[in-house]
Design a protein around this motif. Sequence first.
Motif, PDB file in Angstrom:
ATOM      1  N   GLN A  19       0.705  -1.562  -0.250  1.00 23.61           N
ATOM      2  CA  GLN A  19      -0.047   0.085  -0.369  1.00 23.61           C
ATOM      3  C   GLN A  19       0.739   1.493  -0.102  1.00 23.61           C
ATOM      4  OE1 GLN A  19      -2.566   0.497   3.778  1.00 23.61           O
ATOM      5  NE2 GLN A  19      -3.992   1.010   2.381  1.00 23.61           N
ATOM      6  N   GLU A  37      -4.751   4.200   0.956  1.00 21.75           N
ATOM      7  CA  GLU A  37      -6.406   3.541   0.401  1.00 21.75           C
ATOM      8  C   GLU A  37      -7.094   3.021   0.883  1.00 21.75           C
ATOM      9  OE1 GLU A  37      -3.649   0.536  -2.198  1.00 21.75           O
ATOM     10  OE2 GLU A  37      -2.891   1.813  -3.227  1.00 21.75           O
ATOM     11  N   ASN A  38      -7.859   3.368   0.618  1.00 17.13           N
ATOM     12  CA  ASN A  38      -9.862   3.089   1.403  1.00 17.13           C
ATOM     13  C   ASN A  38      -9.752   3.644   2.141  1.00 17.13           C
ATOM     14  OD1 ASN A  38     -10.426   0.667   0.226  1.00 17.13           O
ATOM     15  ND2 ASN A  38      -8.766  -0.013   0.937  1.00 17.13           N
ATOM     16  N   ASP A  39      -9.180   5.077   2.483  1.00 15.08           N
ATOM     17  CA  ASP A  39      -9.599   6.426   3.566  1.00 15.08           C
ATOM     18  C   ASP A  39     -11.181   7.465   2.533  1.00 15.08           C
ATOM     19  OD1 ASP A  39      -8.103   5.398   5.157  1.00 15.08           O
ATOM     20  OD2 ASP A  39      -6.607   7.324   5.484  1.00 15.08           O
ATOM     21  N   LYS A  40     -11.380   7.720   3.041  1.00 10.92           N
ATOM     22  CA  LYS A  40     -12.166   8.348   2.663  1.00 10.92           C
ATOM     23  C   LYS A  40     -12.198  10.279   2.619  1.00 10.92           C
ATOM     24  CE  LYS A  40     -17.332   7.057   2.333  1.00 10.92           C
ATOM     25  NZ  LYS A  40     -18.406   7.816   2.120  1.00 10.92           N
ATOM     26  N   ARG A  58     -14.298   7.927  -2.080  1.00 11.78           N
ATOM     27  CA  ARG A  58     -12.863   7.066  -0.970  1.00 11.78           C
ATOM     28  C   ARG A  58     -11.542   7.099  -1.898  1.00 11.78           C
ATOM     29  NH1 ARG A  58     -12.879   2.513   2.751  1.00 11.78           N
ATOM     30  NH2 ARG A  58     -15.592   2.925   2.246  1.00 11.78           N
ATOM     31  N   LEU A  60      -8.942   4.818  -2.927  1.00 12.01           N
ATOM     32  CA  LEU A  60      -8.990   3.273  -3.976  1.00 12.01           C
ATOM     33  C   LEU A  60      -7.466   2.935  -4.119  1.00 12.01           C
ATOM     34  CD1 LEU A  60     -11.734   3.345  -6.750  1.00 12.01           C
ATOM     35  CD2 LEU A  60     -11.637   2.586  -4.945  1.00 12.01           C
ATOM     36  N   SER A  71     -15.276   4.700  -5.112  1.00  9.89           N
ATOM     37  CA  SER A  71     -16.757   3.834  -4.157  1.00  9.89           C
ATOM     38  C   SER A  71     -15.787   2.567  -4.466  1.00  9.89           C
ATOM     39  CB  SER A  71     -18.062   4.025  -4.242  1.00  9.89           C
ATOM     40  OG  SER A  71     -18.341   4.154  -5.889  1.00  9.89           O
ATOM     41  N   LYS A  72     -16.334   1.726  -3.082  1.00  8.75           N
ATOM     42  CA  LYS A  72     -16.222   0.309  -3.116  1.00  8.75           C
ATOM     43  C   LYS A  72     -17.076  -0.062  -2.863  1.00  8.75           C
ATOM     44  CE  LYS A  72     -12.640  -1.836  -1.548  1.00  8.75           C
ATOM     45  NZ  LYS A  72     -11.611  -2.169  -0.569  1.00  8.75           N
ATOM     46  N   LYS A  77     -14.210  -2.740  -7.083  1.00  8.28           N
ATOM     47  CA  LYS A  77     -14.248  -0.903  -7.207  1.00  8.28           C
ATOM     48  C   LYS A  77     -13.897  -0.342  -8.214  1.00  8.28           C
ATOM     49  CE  LYS A  77      -9.291  -1.655  -4.694  1.00  8.28           C
ATOM     50  NZ  LYS A  77      -8.198  -1.867  -4.742  1.00  8.28           N
ATOM     51  N   LYS A  96     -12.796   7.512  10.106  1.00 11.16           N
ATOM     52  CA  LYS A  96     -13.950   6.430  10.568  1.00 11.16           C
ATOM     53  C   LYS A  96     -14.405   6.881  11.926  1.00 11.16           C
ATOM     54  CE  LYS A  96     -11.697   2.867   8.357  1.00 11.16           C
ATOM     55  NZ  LYS A  96     -11.094   1.696   7.898  1.00 11.16           N
TER      56      LYS A  96
END
Length: 171
Positions: A19, A37-40, A58, A60, A71-72, A77, A96
Motif C-alpha cells: 500500500q 488507500e481505502n480512506d475517505k 474513497r 482507491l 467507491s467500493k 472498486k 472513521k
Amino acid sequence: MRIIFATILFFISLSIFSQNALRFDNVISKDTVWIFENDKAVIQYKGYLQQTEEIKARVLLINDSLLFIGSKIFGNKIVSKKIKIADITGFRRLSKARRILKVSLNIAVIAGSIYMPQVLNIESSIGIYATSFGTGLVGVGVIELLFSNKVKNTYNTGWKYQIMYPKPKKL
C-alpha cells in the motif's frame, strides 16, 4: 533450486501489492496528515481549464503520479476520478470515528424529533408535524456545522505532499 527461486519470486510479488500512501506535511505548524488507500477524503484539485474542483469519495489507489478516487461496492472498486497528485491544491481526511459519530448523531436527531412532541405535550397534528420538522431541521443543521466537509488544508497554508512507498521486505 526451483523451490527457492519460486519462494523468492513470491516474496517479491508481495511487495508489488503493498500500500502506498500520501503524507501531507505542514512546514509552518509541523503537522502531518496521512491518507492511505481505502480512506475517505475530500480532495480539492485543479480540473478542466485549471478550474478548482472538489470531490468527496474513497481513495482507491495511490501510485507515483495519480490518485484514483471512487467507491467500493461489494468489494468491487468503481473509479469515478483519476486525479494527478501534482494538481491537488487542498485536502481533508475524513476519519472513521468522525463518520460514525456523525451517523450516530443523525440517528439521535431523528429519534429526538419523533419523541419531542410527546415531551412537550403537543396534541394537534399540525403542531406535532411542525415540532418534529423543526427539531429535525435544527438538529441536522447543527450537525452539518459541527462536521463540515469543507477542505481545511490547502497548499496556500503551508502544506506539501510526499508519496510514501512501503519499505521493501527483507528476504
